[in-house]
Design a protein around this motif. Structure first.
Motif, mmCIF file in Angstrom:
data_model
loop_
_atom_site.group_PDB
_atom_site.id
_atom_site.type_symbol
_atom_site.label_atom_id
_atom_site.label_comp_id
_atom_site.label_asym_id
_atom_site.label_seq_id
_atom_site.Cartn_x
_atom_site.Cartn_y
_atom_site.Cartn_z
ATOM 1 N N HIS A 263 0.831 -1.214 0.000
ATOM 2 C CA HIS A 263 0.000 0.000 0.000
ATOM 3 C C HIS A 263 0.863 1.261 0.000
ATOM 4 O O HIS A 263 0.618 2.204 -0.773
ATOM 5 N N ASP A 264 1.882 1.294 0.843
ATOM 6 C CA ASP A 264 2.734 2.479 0.945
ATOM 7 C C ASP A 264 3.514 2.709 -0.345
ATOM 8 O O ASP A 264 3.696 3.856 -0.774
ATOM 9 N N THR A 265 3.984 1.612 -0.965
ATOM 10 C CA THR A 265 4.716 1.743 -2.225
ATOM 11 C C THR A 265 3.813 2.277 -3.334
ATOM 12 O O THR A 265 4.204 3.170 -4.097
ATOM 13 N N ALA A 266 2.599 1.744 -3.423
ATOM 14 C CA ALA A 266 1.647 2.215 -4.438
ATOM 15 C C ALA A 266 1.316 3.688 -4.211
ATOM 16 O O ALA A 266 1.213 4.469 -5.170
ATOM 17 N N THR A 267 1.163 4.082 -2.956
ATOM 18 C CA THR A 267 0.861 5.480 -2.637
ATOM 19 C C THR A 267 2.015 6.391 -3.026
ATOM 20 O O THR A 267 1.806 7.472 -3.603
ATOM 21 N N ALA A 268 3.235 5.961 -2.718
ATOM 22 C CA ALA A 268 4.420 6.771 -3.053
ATOM 23 C C ALA A 268 4.563 6.939 -4.564
ATOM 24 O O ALA A 268 4.881 8.031 -5.056
ATOM 25 N N ILE A 269 4.334 5.887 -5.322
ATOM 26 C CA ILE A 269 4.430 5.977 -6.786
ATOM 27 C C ILE A 269 3.350 6.899 -7.342
ATOM 28 O O ILE A 269 3.607 7.738 -8.214
ATOM 29 N N ALA A 270 2.134 6.766 -6.814
ATOM 30 C CA ALA A 270 0.999 7.530 -7.339
ATOM 31 C C ALA A 270 1.159 9.026 -7.099
ATOM 32 O O ALA A 270 0.621 9.840 -7.866
ATOM 33 N N PHE A 273 2.062 11.441 -9.975
ATOM 34 C CA PHE A 273 1.242 11.517 -11.181
ATOM 35 C C PHE A 273 0.044 12.454 -11.057
ATOM 36 O O PHE A 273 -0.853 12.412 -11.888
ATOM 37 N N GLY A 274 0.028 13.294 -10.035
ATOM 38 C CA GLY A 274 -0.961 14.353 -9.919
ATOM 39 C C GLY A 274 -2.390 13.892 -10.112
ATOM 40 O O GLY A 274 -2.899 13.070 -9.331
ATOM 41 N N PRO A 275 -3.081 14.412 -11.156
ATOM 42 C CA PRO A 275 -4.500 14.077 -11.356
ATOM 43 C C PRO A 275 -4.751 12.596 -11.666
ATOM 44 O O PRO A 275 -5.883 12.134 -11.564
ATOM 45 N N LEU A 276 -3.695 11.897 -12.076
ATOM 46 C CA LEU A 276 -3.837 10.468 -12.356
ATOM 47 C C LEU A 276 -3.553 9.619 -11.123
ATOM 48 O O LEU A 276 -3.389 8.398 -11.231
ATOM 49 N N HIS A 277 -3.508 10.246 -9.975
ATOM 50 C CA HIS A 277 -3.130 9.573 -8.725
ATOM 51 C C HIS A 277 -3.939 8.306 -8.482
ATOM 52 O O HIS A 277 -3.370 7.241 -8.217
ATOM 53 N N ALA A 278 -5.272 8.394 -8.574
ATOM 54 C CA ALA A 278 -6.128 7.250 -8.246
ATOM 55 C C ALA A 278 -5.880 6.081 -9.197
ATOM 56 O O ALA A 278 -5.797 4.922 -8.767
ATOM 57 N N ILE A 279 -5.758 6.388 -10.494
ATOM 58 C CA ILE A 279 -5.538 5.329 -11.490
ATOM 59 C C ILE A 279 -4.187 4.660 -11.273
ATOM 60 O O ILE A 279 -4.076 3.427 -11.283
ATOM 61 N N VAL A 280 -3.150 5.475 -11.057
ATOM 62 C CA VAL A 280 -1.798 4.923 -10.872
ATOM 63 C C VAL A 280 -1.726 4.126 -9.571
ATOM 64 O O VAL A 280 -1.069 3.076 -9.524
#
Length: 317
Positions: A263-270, A273-280
């Motif tokens: 979860h933390d890794t996915a959050t850090a990557i996202a 990506f600004g507005p694409l945060h949820a998708i990423v």
């Protein structure tokens, strides 16, 4: 296609309002449970069309009807009573059973990938092609599809059940019935459309209108690629859904380190990506879940293949 299915499942709330005693609770829970199961629904939709390949076009819809009826019976006659018994007498078993189902999905997906790489299904496909009795071939295909559906339906019902813990037994039963019927109609309605797209394309290609002919020719060329793509989507869905279920189960059992790292890794990557945060964030989590799925699935594949080796293979090794 997946978005259309999820939109259909979200309408479960409207259906539930017709008969539930606690309308808001049951409708909301059924809708949430259906959406949670969407990954397995996508896989179910992707797997089923292959059972009508090689059969007469006029038999495609009747066969899908038989499979859909078998799916309804799987869910309502076998899986629903089992789910209610678990809810009433052994709710603590829901998470372990869900994890077993997730491990099975990961195993199936990994096995499919390995079989594709090693071309292990060629002989079975040749045997099917060599069958001269259409009725027997149809019977075997329907039987195989219903057996596969039982496994996927069990996972769908288990995922749904895990999201209905706050309801009474009666409300849970109604919500599961709504989920079962909505998902079955959604899946097999889409499957029926998919398998008839080539016939629709041929019909349009024969029309006098140039636009209709262009659409028809496009469908004729695209549908085979679509069916091939669906197989890949189904395998990917099995991996990320299976891995996700395992991660969630591990967290539920108190081993939170790996799920939190994912979860933390996915959050850090996202965050990059600004507005694409949820998708990423979703994509990163899905990829991580798929990696967990293929690792667990790979271990199970190795164990199963070792246990099912023929004696002559053991001697060679």
């Amino acid at each position: 296609m997946p978005s259309g299915l999820i939109a259909l499942l979200d309408d479960v709330a409207t259906i539930a309002k017709l008969a539930a005693s606690s309308l808001d609770d049951v409708a909301g829970a059924a809708g949430k449970a259906s959406t949670k199961a969407a990954g397995v629904v996508i896989d179910d939709t992707a797997v089923t069309p292959r059972y009508v390949i090689g059969l007469a076009p006029e038999r495609e819809l009747p066969i899908i009807g038989k499979i859909a009826w078998g799916s309804i019976k799987n869910k309502l006659l076998f899986l629903l009573p089992a789910a209610l018994l678990l809810t009433a007498f052994a709710p603590f078993l829901i998470t372990p059973l869900l994890m077993i189902g997730g491990a099975y999905l990961a195993f199936e997906a990994t096995e499919k990938i390995l079989e594709t790489l090693l071309h292990e299904h060629q002989h079975e496909e040749q045997l099917v092609d060599a069958m001269v009795d259409p009725a027997e071939l149809e019977r075997l295909q329907v039987k195989g599809a219903i057996r596969t559906d039982l496994i996927l339906s069990a996972e769908i019902m288990a995922i749904a059940l895990a999201n209905l813990e706050h309801l009474t037994v009666l409300q849970t039963a109604f919500a599961l019935i709504v989920v079962a019927v909505a998902i079955t109609f959604g899946v097999y309605g889409v499957v029926a459309l998919i398998v008839k797209l080539d016939d629709i394309g041929l019909h349009l290609a024969e029309r006098s209108n140039a636009g209709a002919r262009a659409v028809g020719n496009m469908l004729v060329h695209v549908v085979p690629k679509l069916l091939t793509g669906l197989s890949g989507i189904g395998t990917a869905a099995m991996l990320w859904v299976g891995g996700g279920i395992l991660l969630h189960g591990i967290e539920e059992l108190g081993f939170e380190t790996l799920p939190h790292v994912v979860h933390d890794t996915a959050t850090a990557i996202a965050e990059y990506f600004g507005p694409l945060h949820a998708i990423v964030h979703w994509l990163s989590s899905a990829i991580a879940s798929a990696i967990v799925g293929i690792l667990i699935g790979g271990i199970i594949v190795v164990i199963v293949r070792q246990l099912t080796k023929h004696p002559e293979e053991l001697i060679v090794d």
